[in-house]
Design a protein around this motif. Structure first.
Motif, PDB file in Angstrom:
ATOM      1  N   GLU A 356       0.502  27.935  13.284  1.00 53.26           N
ATOM      2  CA  GLU A 356       1.226  27.053  12.198  1.00 53.26           C
ATOM      3  C   GLU A 356       0.985  25.486  12.080  1.00 53.26           C
ATOM      4  OE1 GLU A 356       5.192  28.174  12.402  1.00 53.26           O
ATOM      5  OE2 GLU A 356       4.590  30.085  11.997  1.00 53.26           O
ATOM      6  N   LEU A 357       0.833  24.964  13.327  1.00 50.99           N
ATOM      7  CA  LEU A 357       0.351  23.551  13.138  1.00 50.99           C
ATOM      8  C   LEU A 357      -0.744  23.285  12.702  1.00 50.99           C
ATOM      9  CD1 LEU A 357       1.029  20.636  14.501  1.00 50.99           C
ATOM     10  CD2 LEU A 357      -0.181  21.368  16.721  1.00 50.99           C
ATOM     11  N   PHE A 358      -2.047  24.021  13.005  1.00 54.62           N
ATOM     12  CA  PHE A 358      -3.418  23.466  12.602  1.00 54.62           C
ATOM     13  C   PHE A 358      -3.444  23.945  11.237  1.00 54.62           C
ATOM     14  CE2 PHE A 358      -4.002  22.891  17.009  1.00 54.62           C
ATOM     15  CZ  PHE A 358      -4.803  21.833  17.169  1.00 54.62           C
ATOM     16  N   ALA A 359      -2.793  25.265  10.849  1.00 53.97           N
ATOM     17  CA  ALA A 359      -2.601  25.508   9.349  1.00 53.97           C
ATOM     18  C   ALA A 359      -2.072  24.192   8.699  1.00 53.97           C
ATOM     19  CB  ALA A 359      -1.914  26.785   9.076  1.00 53.97           C
ATOM     20  N   ALA A 360      -1.059  23.655   9.036  1.00 55.80           N
ATOM     21  CA  ALA A 360      -0.330  22.414   8.211  1.00 55.80           C
ATOM     22  C   ALA A 360      -1.353  21.413   8.157  1.00 55.80           C
ATOM     23  CB  ALA A 360       0.967  22.126   8.881  1.00 55.80           C
ATOM     24  N   ILE A 361      -1.945  20.833   9.290  1.00 53.51           N
ATOM     25  CA  ILE A 361      -2.930  19.918   9.534  1.00 53.51           C
ATOM     26  C   ILE A 361      -4.213  20.088   8.292  1.00 53.51           C
ATOM     27  CG2 ILE A 361      -4.612  18.546  10.896  1.00 53.51           C
ATOM     28  CD1 ILE A 361      -2.379  19.266  13.180  1.00 53.51           C
ATOM     29  N   GLU A 365      -0.235  19.154   5.235  1.00 52.99           N
ATOM     30  CA  GLU A 365       0.830  19.114   5.110  1.00 52.99           C
ATOM     31  C   GLU A 365       1.706  18.236   6.233  1.00 52.99           C
ATOM     32  OE1 GLU A 365       1.417  23.363   2.674  1.00 52.99           O
ATOM     33  OE2 GLU A 365       1.850  23.266   4.767  1.00 52.99           O
ATOM     34  N   TYR A 366       2.772  17.843   5.824  1.00 51.70           N
ATOM     35  CA  TYR A 366       3.580  17.300   6.968  1.00 51.70           C
ATOM     36  C   TYR A 366       4.639  18.289   7.036  1.00 51.70           C
ATOM     37  CZ  TYR A 366       7.091  14.791   9.592  1.00 51.70           C
ATOM     38  OH  TYR A 366       7.935  14.079  10.289  1.00 51.70           O
ATOM     39  N   LYS A 367       4.885  18.964   8.007  1.00 55.67           N
ATOM     40  CA  LYS A 367       5.837  20.174   8.295  1.00 55.67           C
ATOM     41  C   LYS A 367       6.591  20.175   9.500  1.00 55.67           C
ATOM     42  CE  LYS A 367       4.386  24.350   5.828  1.00 55.67           C
ATOM     43  NZ  LYS A 367       3.919  25.679   5.950  1.00 55.67           N
ATOM     44  N   PHE A 368       5.836  19.604  10.480  1.00 55.55           N
ATOM     45  CA  PHE A 368       6.489  19.691  11.832  1.00 55.55           C
ATOM     46  C   PHE A 368       7.106  18.149  12.528  1.00 55.55           C
ATOM     47  CE2 PHE A 368       3.912  23.245  11.276  1.00 55.55           C
ATOM     48  CZ  PHE A 368       4.838  24.251  11.422  1.00 55.55           C
ATOM     49  N   ALA A 369       8.685  18.384  12.895  1.00 55.62           N
ATOM     50  CA  ALA A 369       8.988  17.255  13.352  1.00 55.62           C
ATOM     51  C   ALA A 369       9.937  17.380  14.733  1.00 55.62           C
ATOM     52  CB  ALA A 369       9.812  16.477  12.442  1.00 55.62           C
ATOM     53  N   ASP A 370       9.088  17.998  15.607  1.00 54.45           N
ATOM     54  CA  ASP A 370       9.925  18.642  16.697  1.00 54.45           C
ATOM     55  C   ASP A 370      10.534  17.706  17.698  1.00 54.45           C
ATOM     56  OD1 ASP A 370       9.495  21.196  15.548  1.00 54.45           O
ATOM     57  OD2 ASP A 370       8.164  21.869  17.210  1.00 54.45           O
ATOM     58  N   ALA A 371       9.862  16.310  17.684  1.00 55.15           N
ATOM     59  CA  ALA A 371      10.115  15.578  19.101  1.00 55.15           C
ATOM     60  C   ALA A 371      11.551  15.461  19.157  1.00 55.15           C
ATOM     61  CB  ALA A 371       9.182  14.397  18.699  1.00 55.15           C
ATOM     62  N   GLU A 372      12.234  14.943  18.088  1.00 53.55           N
ATOM     63  CA  GLU A 372      13.553  14.532  18.460  1.00 53.55           C
ATOM     64  C   GLU A 372      14.379  15.852  18.775  1.00 53.55           C
ATOM     65  OE1 GLU A 372      15.581  13.181  14.906  1.00 53.55           O
ATOM     66  OE2 GLU A 372      17.607  13.297  15.584  1.00 53.55           O
ATOM     67  N   ASN A 373      14.428  16.936  18.539  1.00 51.61           N
ATOM     68  CA  ASN A 373      15.014  18.064  19.182  1.00 51.61           C
ATOM     69  C   ASN A 373      14.377  18.317  20.661  1.00 51.61           C
ATOM     70  OD1 ASN A 373      16.734  20.386  19.350  1.00 51.61           O
ATOM     71  ND2 ASN A 373      14.518  21.305  19.666  1.00 51.61           N
ATOM     72  N   GLY A 374      13.215  18.061  20.734  1.00 51.72           N
ATOM     73  CA  GLY A 374      12.521  18.309  21.985  1.00 51.72           C
ATOM     74  C   GLY A 374      13.239  17.330  22.993  1.00 51.72           C
TER      75      GLY A 374
END
Ligand code: NAD
Length: 439
Positions: A356-361, A365-374
């Motif tokens: 999913e990450l590499f498909a978005a890149i 697309e800007y799709k993943f903002a997991d850092a705050e939850n992480g």
């Protein structure tokens, strides 16, 4: 694949990391640096998970190439390189282009590898994550980083600040809390969000098993090298097993609650984890995490051989309950409401994270903002550790703003370490009732 990445804007949105993000065209360096569709990757931390993660990145459908590797230790980097270029992975050979001058070792290795890539994979022990994440964000890279993302409140604040920057720069960030990328969890959570069990009123989470490896001290090692090799047992590197492993289960309930506990109280200690090479971490923690609405998450994690084992999550709602590992939802009388067929429909979430990450890149697309939850799920586990170490009730706001920083001040093989063994090789261990964080 020929597309104008700079102009790519998509109108769809997806839910990731519990956060609704809308894709925009990204401003990461990838969109400026390559004339073809190659997505260049640097691996920082070439151990077990790093090796797995790079194989997964190279196994996506995109034109991904490993161009740089960094590790504190040459033998770990060489071992990883040997493995990924072995006959077992012959199908990936064309995707690995790491000449000797793109292999970096030592504490500053990450600084040399990051500029060479479009995407960086951060898989060192978690103590270094805030430093490496911040550097990758400052350099404008997309990021896959393993959990946990820090080991102390100061590190959490650093990750939260960099996460804001990553959002502003529209850098995709995936955190390796892989249950969020697992079909069964996604389907169960969807039903929870649709109201199948009503509101959660309590939850239980477990990571109870035998424990992990030790790396005994070797003659001639400096204290820094010993702690780095045997990293699981030192909090500045690992965070204790409540953070390093149990974060997965804690994060599931944070996901369902769409929030984080406001306080924690608990008990824990070292019943059998005694003697050499077991550093300072506990072997069990039992914590009640309390959310703002009064919901209690009962958490237990244990590393003791010969005891019952369980790695799972249970959410109890007003109308029923979700058993996550069994992948089923029932009402309070046991009547099945939903069951996910893991045999035929489960995915490999470690691979899905990268797919999913590499498909978005690749699509811009800007799709993943997991850092705050992480960062906040990591902080939840640190809150639990502070509660068991001190034996006190620890409040989220006080803990996260405490500035507590357990990292060494300098990173060098001969550094004067904040944590030192006594004459018998034993390290100071927290004592509930005596260990204090706040006066
Ligand atoms: N999501 C999961 O299920 C999962 C599974 C396993 C591990 N992990 C996480 O992955 C991370 C790594 O774990 P692992 O099992 O691969 O450990 P590991 O010891 O096998 O690998 C860590 C590597 O990082 C290197 N390293 C240490 N400090 C470094 C530094 N400052 N700069 C560069 N390299 C450095 C080490 O030398 C080692 O090669 C941890 O955060 C762990 O929690 C996640």
């Amino acid at each position: 694949m020929n597309f104008n990445r700079r102009d790519f804007v998509k109108s769809t949105s997806i839910i990731t990391g519990g956060i609704l993000t809308t894709p925009f065209s990204s401003e990461a360096s990838f969109f400026n640096s390559n004339s073809d569709d190659t997505i260049k990757v640097a691996l920082i931390g070439c151990g077990g998970r790093g090796t797995g993660a790079i194989i997964q990145a190279l196994s996506t459908k995109q034109n991904v190439k490993l161009v740089a590797m960094a590790d504190a230790f040459k033998d770990r980097l060489d071992g990883c390189f040997e493995q990924i270029t072995s006959d077992d992975f012959a199908h990936l050979k064309a995707k690995i282009d790491v000449p000797a001058d793109h292999k970096f070792t030592g504490f500053d290795a990450y600084q040399k590898a990051i500029p060479m890539a479009d995407v960086v994979i951060l898989t060192t022990p978690p103590g270094f994550r805030p430093i490496h994440f911040e550097a990758a964000v400052n350099a404008g890279k997309h990021i896959f980083m393993e959990k946990p993302v820090a080991t102390d409140p100061a590190g959490i604040q650093r990750v939260l600040a960099a996460a804001e920057k990553a959002k502003a720069k529209k850098l995709n960030v995936v955190v390796g809390l892989q249950r969020r990328y697992q079909n069964s969890y996604r389907e169960l959570m969807k039903r929870y969000q649709d109201g199948m069990i009503g509101d959660i009123v309590s939850a239980s989470v477990w990571w109870n098993n035998d424990g992990v490896w030790t790396k005994p001290r070797v003659a001639g090692q400096t204290e820094m090298e010993y702690q780095m090799r045997n990293w699981y047992y030192f909090n500045w590197l690992c965070g204790d097993h409540i953070t390093e492993q149990h974060i997965h289960n804690i994060d599931v309930i944070n996901w369902a609650k769409n929030g984080y506990p406001v306080k924690a109280r608990g008990t824990g200690g070292r019943e059998v984890r005694k003697g050499k090479d077991t550093g300072e971490i506990f072997d069990h923690h039992i914590v009640e995490f309390e959310y703002a609405d009064g919901t209690i998450m009962n958490s237990q994690c244990r590393h003791i051989k010969g005891t019952w084992a369980k790695v799972d999550e249970l959410a109890v709602g007003t109308k029923g309950k979700i058993q996550f590992d069994a992948a089923k939802i029932t009402d309070h009388k046991g009547k099945p409401l939903f069951s996910f067929d893991k045999k035929t429909k489960e995915n490999q979430p470690y691979q899905t994270e990268h797919d999913e990450l590499f498909a978005a890149i690749a699509k811009g697309e800007y799709k993943f903002a997991d850092a705050e939850n992480g960062a906040k799920s990591t902080m939840t586990s640190i809150l639990g550790r502070m509660a068991t170490y001190s034996g006190q009730v620890i409040e989220w706001d006080k803990a996260i703003n405490s500035g507590i920083d357990i990292m060494p001040k300098t990173f060098a093989w001969d550094a004067d370490m904040p944590l030192k063994p006594d004459a018998y090789g034993n390290y100071p261990v927290a004592t509930p009732g005596k260990t204090k964080y706040f006066s």
